[in-house]
Design an enzyme around this catalytic site. Structure first.
Site, PDB file in Angstrom:
ATOM      1  CG  HIS A  22     123.272   7.208 -57.451  1.00  0.00           C
ATOM      2  ND1 HIS A  22     123.904   7.156 -56.231  1.00  0.00           N
ATOM      3  CD2 HIS A  22     124.206   6.849 -58.373  1.00  0.00           C
ATOM      4  CE1 HIS A  22     125.167   6.768 -56.419  1.00  0.00           C
ATOM      5  NE2 HIS A  22     125.368   6.574 -57.700  1.00  0.00           N
ATOM      6  CG  HIS A  48     120.146   7.332 -51.495  1.00  0.00           C
ATOM      7  ND1 HIS A  48     121.500   7.456 -51.417  1.00  0.00           N
ATOM      8  CD2 HIS A  48     119.716   7.298 -50.212  1.00  0.00           C
ATOM      9  CE1 HIS A  48     121.877   7.487 -50.148  1.00  0.00           C
ATOM     10  NE2 HIS A  48     120.806   7.403 -49.397  1.00  0.00           N
ATOM     11  CG  HIS A 101     125.121   2.723 -60.672  1.00  0.00           C
ATOM     12  ND1 HIS A 101     125.978   2.043 -59.841  1.00  0.00           N
ATOM     13  CD2 HIS A 101     125.382   4.036 -60.475  1.00  0.00           C
ATOM     14  CE1 HIS A 101     126.729   2.911 -59.176  1.00  0.00           C
ATOM     15  NE2 HIS A 101     126.388   4.140 -59.548  1.00  0.00           N
ATOM     16  CD  GLU A 102     124.181   6.959 -62.552  1.00  0.00           C
ATOM     17  OE1 GLU A 102     123.855   7.734 -61.638  1.00  0.00           O
ATOM     18  OE2 GLU A 102     125.352   6.533 -62.679  1.00  0.00           O
TER      19      GLU A 102
HETATM   20 ZN   LIG Z   1     127.108   5.939 -58.738  1.00  0.00          ZN
END
Ligand SMILES: [Zn+2]
Length: 674
Positions: free
Chosen positions: A471, A474, A467-468
């Site tokens: 990010h 991104h 998940h991190e």
């Molecule tokens: Zn998040």
């Protein structure tokens, strides 16, 4: 010499962490704010006609020193703090917000922005420039730049009342949480609890001066294990009720009046800004856009969610009856019986799984996924500046071996780091003023190394890492002109999309097998264990969906309500009854401790997690259809999602990637609700 006041003389102009001392921060903040204010004055009072270049672009260029010191300070405040830094944060925060207000309410500056905005056709702007202009204009208007003097004064009052009320709300919840203890002095009353929970409860008792006893508190960390394992039904009820009654005890820490006041003030502010309700005002600046769109999403998922939950109630009721007991399942029984059901159905322990998930191999697995999807490689570097030991740094290279970003990981739990996991940047990507590559960090709280020197993760932590990392990508793949639009600078109901998206690969058996190797033997995770992990994925999802949607619905109800609300308990009861919530489930947050919406920044925004999940589940369908690493799909995902930042309308970007608007069915399937 203050490193912040000079150009960084380091590889890739990374902050020279080893040279930065605490004494450097405050003078750099002061110098940075002064420099920024001067730059803004020059822009605002420029005698030349307003142009995109001399106003909007000049604003993008301003505040460099302030950015440099803020980025380092606030990153390290979260991940590596100390008492000095905590104290400086309290001192500097009001100064920074006053600094920002002075810019947003600078009327000469706003006049220039407005003039450009109203005549944008004559400036021949690119799509991204248009977006930057719109976003800048909107930020000023939403802060009240358009109001007459009297309204502006009232707005300042409202903002300041709202901020003190929300601080008070938060403090009340904390006081209510601290003031209740479930004290156990009879060992028999610990029946069913695991050793570790008993040990923690004894420590808590010691800290409250109750030596030799055991204490449980109305917090999730303390309460959930108790509700899950305790066989004492009356004690479960007592602890649970203390939790859900916080802020609603008609004492000095009661939050009901605060809520009524905040809701009324928010309504007044929204109306001043020309919106029908607070939700309309908030959502105008999101991907969802209107309360109607949010409510439609909540409604669509509510019915299958609550139906599944009713089935879960039946299964647990049967378990209760089979055990020879004679009572109706209540809200405080849910954790206990769902855990029994889970063990009955899936029969695996976390401890069996962990040896296959060493932190190092999981990270390598995430890198591998990014390489296959986006043609980038990660190379560990020992020569880059670091703010402490035990963090790792990597250069990120594209297919032509060009360095496109710097990636740090700071994974290990330690006392001077905040809880949870997050991604942040030391520098955002941009290229309008020469190429600036991003410096991105992932911070987590993974377990320290075991006796063999390896940090082992639970499957949930594997998902967190991916998940991190999502990010992180991104930020790293960002390809924007302007820093304000690059990377993760998107709306709240979009920012979790690229991160949740990456979790999907971590759940695919084909991918898991590439990194789930036993840390001692190198053996790949057995098929049987893998299928148990995926089967358990949708367990108890009726409950999770219902309690979440109930809270999101409550949030929307408060902030779209036409009438003034006087009785908070009644409003909450009626709202949730109308929705069709069953007595065995409470809203994930009851009003009087719903900090997200009354103490945090999520009012009319609690739906966001679900909104991004719709995008993510729909987006991943494309890979399920065409192959987990299908090149064409991955190229589009990179171009229109991970690289695009906030450079264009977000739904437009999504449709460019997916060829259509997101459908809700993939989310229902993922949650086992179809
Ligand atoms: Zn998040």
């Amino acid at each position: 010499m203050n490193p912040f006041l000079n150009e960084y003389d380091t590889p890739f102009k990374i902050p020279p962490f080893e040279e930065i001392n605490f004494e450097h921060y405050e003078p750099a903040f002061d110098a940075g704010m002064e420099e920024h204010q001067n730059e803004i004055q020059i822009i605002a009072n420029n005698p030349s006609e307003p142009s995109f270049e001399n106003t909007i672009e000049a604003m993008e260029r301003s505040g460099e020193t302030l950015d440099k010191v803020s980025n380092v300070f606030f990153n390290l405040l979260g991940s590596n703090t100390n008492d000095d830094m905590d104290a400086l944060a309290i001192k500097i925060s009001p100064k920074l917000s006053a600094h920002n207000d002075a810019i947003l309410l600078n009327s000469n500056l706003f006049k220039r922005i407005e003039m450009i905005h109203n005549n944008k056709q004559s400036f021949n702007l690119s799509t991204e420039q248009n977006r930057l202009l719109d976003e800048t204009y909107k930020r000023f208007v939403r802060s009240g730049a358009n109001l007459d003097e009297e309204s502006m004064k009232r707005l300042t009052q409202i903002n300041s009342s709202l901020s003190s009320l929300s601080v008070k709300f938060d403090q009340n919840v904390l006081k209510e949480t601290n003031s209740f203890s479930l004290v156990i002095d009879n060992k028999e009353d610990l029946d069913g609890l695991p050793e570790e929970e008993i040990r923690q409860a004894a420590l808590l008792a010691d800290s409250e001066g109750q030596n030799g006893k055991w204490v449980f508190k109305p917090t999730r960390v303390s309460m959930y294990p108790f509700l899950t394992y305790s066989t004492k039904r009356d004690l479960r009820e007592e602890l649970y009720n203390s939790y859900i009654q916080r802020g609603d005890n008609d004492n000095e820490f009661d939050n009901k009046e605060i809520i009524a006041e905040m809701v009324a003030l928010r309504k007044e502010k929204a109306e001043m800004m020309g919106f029908e309700s607070h939700s309309d005002y908030v959502l105008d600046n999101t991907m969802a856009k209107t309360p109607e769109n949010v409510n439609n999403l909540l409604k669509t998922i509510w019915n299958p969610g609550i139906e599944k939950a009713k089935g879960e109630v039946q299964s647990m009721q049967k378990l209760i009856t089979d055990e020879g007991a004679n009572f109706q399942l209540a809200a405080w029984d849910w954790w206990h019986y769902s855990e029994k059901l889970r063990q009955e159905q899936f029969n695996f322990k976390e401890e069996e799984v962990k040896p296959f998930f060493s932190e190092e191999k999981v990270l390598a697995g995430a890198f591998d996924v990014a390489e296959k999807l986006f043609d980038i490689t990660f190379t560990e570097r020992e020569d880059l500046p670091k703010y402490r030991d035990n963090i790792r740094s990597f250069t990120v290279e594209d297919i032509d071996k060009k360095v496109i970003g710097i990636f740090y990981t700071d994974f290990t739990l330690r006392p001077n780091k905040g809880g949870g996991a997050w991604m942040s940047t030391f520098r955002s990507q941009s290229k309008f003023d020469g190429e600036v590559i991003p410096i991105v960090i992932n911070v987590c709280n993974f377990p320290p190394k075991n006796a063999d020197g390896v940090s082992l993760l639970s499957f949930e932590q594997v998902e967190t890492l991916f998940h991190e990392f999502g990010h992180g990508l991104h930020g790293l793949l960002s390809d924007a002109q302007y820093p304000s639009l690059s990377g993760t600078s998107v709306t709240r109901d979009y920012v979790e999309f690229p991160s949740q998206m990456m979790e999907n690969w971590a759940r695919e058996p084909e991918v898991i097998k590439t990194f789930a190797k036993h840390y001692k033997t190198g053996e790949t995770i057995p098929e049987e264990l893998l299928s148990k992990i995926s089967a358990a994925g949708t367990f108890n999802e009726g409950f999770a969906t219902s309690e979440y949607v109930a809270a999101a619905h409550l949030d929307m109800a408060y902030h779209t309500n036409k009438e003034e609300i006087f009785d908070i308990d009644e409003f909450e009861d009626e709202t949730l009854k109308d929705l069709g919530l069953i007595p065995e489930i409470e809203s994930r947050y009851r009003s009087t401790y719903f900090g997200h919406i009354f103490a945090g920044g999520y009012s009319s925004g609690y739906y966001s997690y679900l909104w991004t999940e719709v995008l993510e589940a729909d987006a991943f369908e494309a890979f399920k259809d065409k192959g987990l690493f299908d090149k064409e799909t991955a190229d589009k995902l990179k171009k229109y999602v991970y690289a695009a930042g906030n450079t264009d309308d977000l739904m437009t970007q999504y449709i460019r990637f997916r060829g259509k608007e997101p459908a809700i069915e993939p989310l229902l399937k993922k949650r086992g609700l179809n």
